[in-house]
Enzyme design. Structure first.
Site, PDB file in Angstrom:
ATOM      1  N   GLU A 183       0.826  -1.217   0.000  1.00 32.50           N
ATOM      2  CA  GLU A 183       0.000   0.000   0.000  1.00 32.50           C
ATOM      3  C   GLU A 183       0.860   1.266   0.000  1.00 32.50           C
ATOM      4  O   GLU A 183       0.587   2.219   0.717  1.00 32.50           O
ATOM      5  CB  GLU A 183      -0.955   0.011   1.212  1.00 32.50           C
ATOM      6  N   GLU A 254      -6.764  -7.615  -0.654  1.00 30.89           N
ATOM      7  CA  GLU A 254      -7.299  -7.504   0.712  1.00 30.89           C
ATOM      8  C   GLU A 254      -8.755  -7.092   0.659  1.00 30.89           C
ATOM      9  O   GLU A 254      -9.082  -5.940   0.456  1.00 30.89           O
ATOM     10  CB  GLU A 254      -6.539  -6.450   1.548  1.00 30.89           C
TER      11      GLU A 254
END
Ligand SMILES: *[C@@H]1O[C@H](CO)[C@@H](O)[C@H](O)[C@H]1NC(C)=O
Ligand SMILES: *[C@@H]1O[C@H](CO)[C@@H](O)[C@H](O)[C@H]1NC(C)=O
Ligand SMILES: *[C@@H]1O[C@H](CO)[C@@H](O)[C@H](O)[C@H]1NC(C)=O
Ligand SMILES: *[C@@H]1O[C@H](CO)[C@@H](O)[C@H](O)[C@H]1NC(C)=O
Ligand SMILES: *[C@@H]1O[C@H](CO)[C@@H](O)[C@H](O)[C@H]1NC(C)=O
Ligand SMILES: *[C@@H]1O[C@H](CO)[C@@H](O)[C@H](O)[C@H]1NC(C)=O
Ligand SMILES: *[C@@H]1O[C@H](CO)[C@@H](O)[C@H](O)[C@H]1NC(C)=O
Ligand SMILES: *[C@@H]1O[C@H](CO)[C@@H](O)[C@H](O)[C@H]1NC(C)=O
Ligand SMILES: *[C@@H]1O[C@H](CO)[C@@H](O)[C@H](O)[C@H]1NC(C)=O
Ligand SMILES: *[C@@H]1O[C@H](CO)[C@@H](O)[C@H](O)[C@H]1NC(C)=O
Ligand SMILES: *[C@@H]1O[C@H](CO)[C@@H](O)[C@H](O)[C@H]1NC(C)=O
Ligand SMILES: CC(=O)N[C@H]1CO[C@H](CO)[C@@H](O)[C@@H]1O
Length: 704
Positions: A183, A254
């Site tokens: 991320e 995710e």
């Protein structure tokens, strides 16, 4: 070697090579999916983090994941566990990554290895070992020479380890994907040009390791070729902007099955229906071909591994709960979804997708090839059910739902129609600890300035002093005062998490911040003596931060201290402070089974409001194999150990908005226990009653 021995030897080598070559799988991808041995795949994946459970739990967790229809287990790699000191590695017990991956392989599933090595993951310091902080001129996660050196060193170590064990699919192993960074897009802007250069470098470094399987960068829209950019979030079917090249597939790394919980926060309940809706939408609308549940099993943040304010239980609401029990209907509903998708995966992967409107808030997706056809009928209306016409038949779509028609005729699954029975978790109290004579206690010592050796004329940053060896840092001061003053108070500002203030060994009071309130003030009344006053302030951290740019510059600890006496106020911020890292009990390793025999335990005294107290007792293991937990509802805040193993921090006194503790049950993994005579040690910071602790077993029961 005789010649016949030689022949046998050669035959054996050929046999081994043969089976090895047979099992080797080429893993590539195209715009539609991952391609394993020439076959496109729709893959369901679930996150299970090896150090959040025990090796004894892994086989059952993995087999329940397989039975639930998963193809892949995804895990991060936890750098701070594996390299606690530079160059000193630990891959034993719960940290045995190779054993975990081999267990997955034995059960016939694939692995997605998210090396990071920055992982966030509500894990202390985002997985960085704290020694990185002391590397001169280091700036984490950017184009910084020292950081890149250590990142490359660890990444290489892990990749080599996997390669030498033959664990990549290209070698016949189960690992089909790995991830570098994590991320990064969230922080990239803060680093300007250096950020973009770092992304490029990380990608090249990873690819240069030649794993033979593709690399991912999650939440990184501009992931450089050939890395695959993937989506993380709750609703990737709506939010994902898509692969950054037509040659890359749509992956969701995710899909949060719940959300992590913090002390003072409430559990985040995400329904089975909602998860199923978004997974199906991602497959139908975004051509999704890889979906990972974060978490499929959350587990337990044992020891001091959770990040700031995060509770010890991790993603208990996942399809497998903290203890590894099925959480129904979530597990069963998703299993049915996986089966429905798998029944038509060839058509999904080979067919051509088209979409059409079925109403103002209704839409359809069809995948067609050679007379085969799969349809998804979507009702985006969150309130009303809707009847749609599709190919001369009518279909009733419940509100906010998707029907799957693997043959474009019959509905085999609707995301909002749950057939799985719900279950409920039950706790049975096996034992209480109510007899005072079974307990011993040890009062930790409040250090005075004179007993400290580290002295500074300012308030030091906490993490840099403790090096994360302890949650606790004592700030002590000798305050000379000429007048007696009855109306005085002590004010301390903190950027840590909890403060407890003492004067001359007496508890004055404390305060704490929260996950969202980073800085807080403690103000307590104080009676000043004429002459010397010993002020000792215990500053406590509940995990290190795990996210954001410039993690190495984060500041914790006391930031300002003042004493007010009537009208006078004394700023003590730049006074001479003495420091002590950790507690006496920690230095003595009082929680160890074979701790220093010179420690003087006392009989249990007054159990009310006793600060800084260690408690010890023993218990026998509950019979059977049901999971075990301690109910610590009668305690305040601290940490608990069973047979020397920390089962995590507890914090009962921090209530959520409904006045409830965020977590009262604390998992004791079965493998920590022996049949009889287990030692239980608690460190209680602020006052609690150990006589009301209970030992429970956990089970689940269907509700009809
Ligand atoms: C990591 O660095 C150490 C010390 O420089 C070196 O001995 C080791 O070989 C390096 N490991 C890797 C995998 O690069
Ligand atoms: C899905 O694949 C089809 C081709 O089958 C393509 O036309 C469409 O644009 C793709 N959709 C998305 C969201 O990528
Ligand atoms: C099909 O999907 C595209 C992309 O989401 C959208 O722009 C278009 O309006 C859809 N077509 C119909 C008929 O719904
Ligand atoms: C639907 O019915 C109409 C009229 O009966 C017919 O012409 C058409 O072929 C049918 N379509 C399908 C997909 O069966
Ligand atoms: C679908 O339903 C029709 C009738 O409703 C039935 O004849 C057919 O066998 C079903 N197809 C499948 C694959 O179950
Ligand atoms: C950390 O502590 C060391 C002394 O132990 C000091 O030299 C250094 O400046 C400190 N660093 C920070 C960032 O406070
Ligand atoms: C206390 O009195 C001494 C002597 O009069 C003086 O030097 C000192 O500054 C005073 N301390 C405080 C805290 O007022
Ligand atoms: C303050 O601490 C010193 C050193 O430990 C001790 O000698 C003294 O008695 C303490 N003063 C009070 C008032 O407790
Ligand atoms: C404490 O010292 C620092 C550094 O010398 C200075 O910037 C700060 O203003 C001082 N604070 C107080 C309250 O005196
Ligand atoms: C035990 O504790 C005593 C007192 O704190 C200390 O002097 C001694 O060295 C310790 N012994 C061991 C084996 O740690
Ligand atoms: C314990 O502490 C709390 C909060 O400081 C206080 O309200 C309570 O009266 C205390 N109880 C006893 C028995 O001292
Ligand atoms: C990308 C995405 O869907 N993010 C969501 C994840 O879940 C959190 C918490 O519910 C939301 O705030 C985000 O918008």
């Amino acid at each position: 070697m005789t010649s016949s021995e030689k022949e046998n030897w050669v035959a054996l080598v050929i046999l081994l090579l043969g089976s090895w070559t047979l099992a080797m799988a080429e893993v590539t991808y195209d715009g539609r999916s991952l391609i394993i041995d020439g076959q496109r795949k729709i893959l369901f994946s679930g996150s299970i983090h090896y150090p959040r459970s025990t090796p004894q739990m892994w086989p059952a967790l993995i087999s329940k994941a397989k039975e639930g229809g998963l193809d892949v287990i995804q895990t991060y790699v936890f750098w701070n566990l594996h390299e606690p000191q530079f160059g000193q590695y630990d891959f034993s017990g719960r940290y045995d990554l190779v054993r975990f991956i081999k267990e997955i392989q034995v059960q016939g599933l694939y692995v997605c290895l998210r090396i990071g090595p920055y992982i966030e993951s509500e894990w202390t310091y985002g997985g960085f070992p704290f020694w990185l902080h002391d590397v001169p001129a280091i700036v984490y996660r950017t184009d910084n020479q020292p950081f890149k050196l250590y990142m490359q060193n660890f990444t290489t170590k892990i990749v080599s380890m996997m390669q030498s064990e033959g664990l990549y699919a290209s070698q016949g192993g189960p690992i089909i994907l790995s991830q570098i960074e994590n991320e990064y897009q969230n922080v990239e802007k803060a680093f300007g040009e250096d950020g973009s250069r770092y992304v490029q470098w990380a990608a090249e470094m990873a690819v240069g390791l030649k794993t033979g399987v593709p690399w991912l960068m999650c939440k990184q829209t501009d992931a450089p070729d050939p890395l695959i950019n993937t989506c993380n979030g709750m609703r990737c079917g709506e939010t994902f902007t898509g692969p950054n090249s037509p040659n890359k597939p749509a992956f969701w790394t995710e899909n949060w099955t719940s959300f992590y919980q913090v002390y003072g926060g409430e559990p985040y309940i995400r329904s089975a229906e909602d998860i199923a809706f978004h997974v199906t939408l991602f497959i139908a609308r975004k051509n999704g071909s890889y979906v990972n549940y974060y978490m499929y099993h959350g587990g337990t943040n044992l020891g001091r591994t959770s990040s700031s304010y995060v509770i010890t239980s991790y993603y208990d609401q996942a399809p497998l709960d903290e203890y590894g029990l099925l959480r129904q209907p979530k597990w069963g509903h998703l299993k049915e979804l996986h089966a429905a998708i798998k029944s038509c995966s060839t058509t999904l992967l080979e067919g051509k997708q088209s979409n059409f409107s079925l109403g103002q808030l209704q839409e359809g997706y069809v995948f067609e090839e050679e007379g085969k056809c799969v349809a998804f009928l979507v009702n985006n209306d969150h309130v009303k059910m809707f009847t749609v016409q599709f190919r001369n038949r009518s279909y009733e779509l419940p509100s906010k739902s998707i029907s799957i028609l693997p043959d474009c005729q019959n509905v085999t699954f609707n995301t909002a129609t749950v057939n799985t029975k719900s279950n409920r978790r039950m706790t049975s109290t096996i034992q209480t600890f109510s007899s005072a004579d079974k307990w011993e206690q040890f009062q930790d010592v409040i250090p005075n300035f004179d007993q400290t050796t580290l002295i500074s004329n300012s308030l030091l940053e906490q993490m840099n002093v403790t090096k994360d060896k302890s949650d606790y840092l004592w700030y002590t001061l000798r305050f000379e005062h000429n007048l007696s003053c009855s109306e005085s108070k002590l004010t301390a500002q903190s950027a840590a998490h909890v403060t407890h203030a003492f004067a001359d060994g007496t508890y004055l009071g404390g305060a704490h911040g929260s996950h969202d309130v980073k800085s807080f003030t403690t103000q307590v009344p104080l009676k000043l003596n004429e002459g010397t006053n010993n002020i000792s302030i215990l500053s406590v951290m509940v995990g290190l931060p795990d996210a954001g740019a410039f993690l190495e510059r984060r500041f914790a600890g006391l930031t300002a201290v003042e004493i007010q006496c009537s009208e006078e106020s004394y700023d003590l911020t730049n006074s001479t402070w003495g420091y002590q890292v950790g507690l006496l009990g920690e230095q003595l390793e009082i929680y160890e089974e074979k701790s220093n025999s010179s420690i003087q335990w006392s009989p249990l005294g007054n159990t009310c409001n006793q600060t800084l107290t260690w408690y010890k007792t023993a218990f026998d293991s509950p019979k059977g194999d049901e999971p075990v937990a301690l109910n610590l509802e009668s305690m305040g805040k601290g940490q608990a150990w069973v047979n020397g193993e920390s089962i995590g921090r507890y914090w009962i006194s921090f209530h959520d908005s409904k006045g409830q503790p965020s977590q009262t049950l604390y998992h004791v993994p079965r493998s920590f226990l022996k049949d009889i005579g287990n030692s239980l040690v608690l460190f209680e910071e602020e006052g609690g009653n150990p006589l009301h602790i209970s030992l429970d077993t956990i089970s689940s029961t269907n509700i009809s």
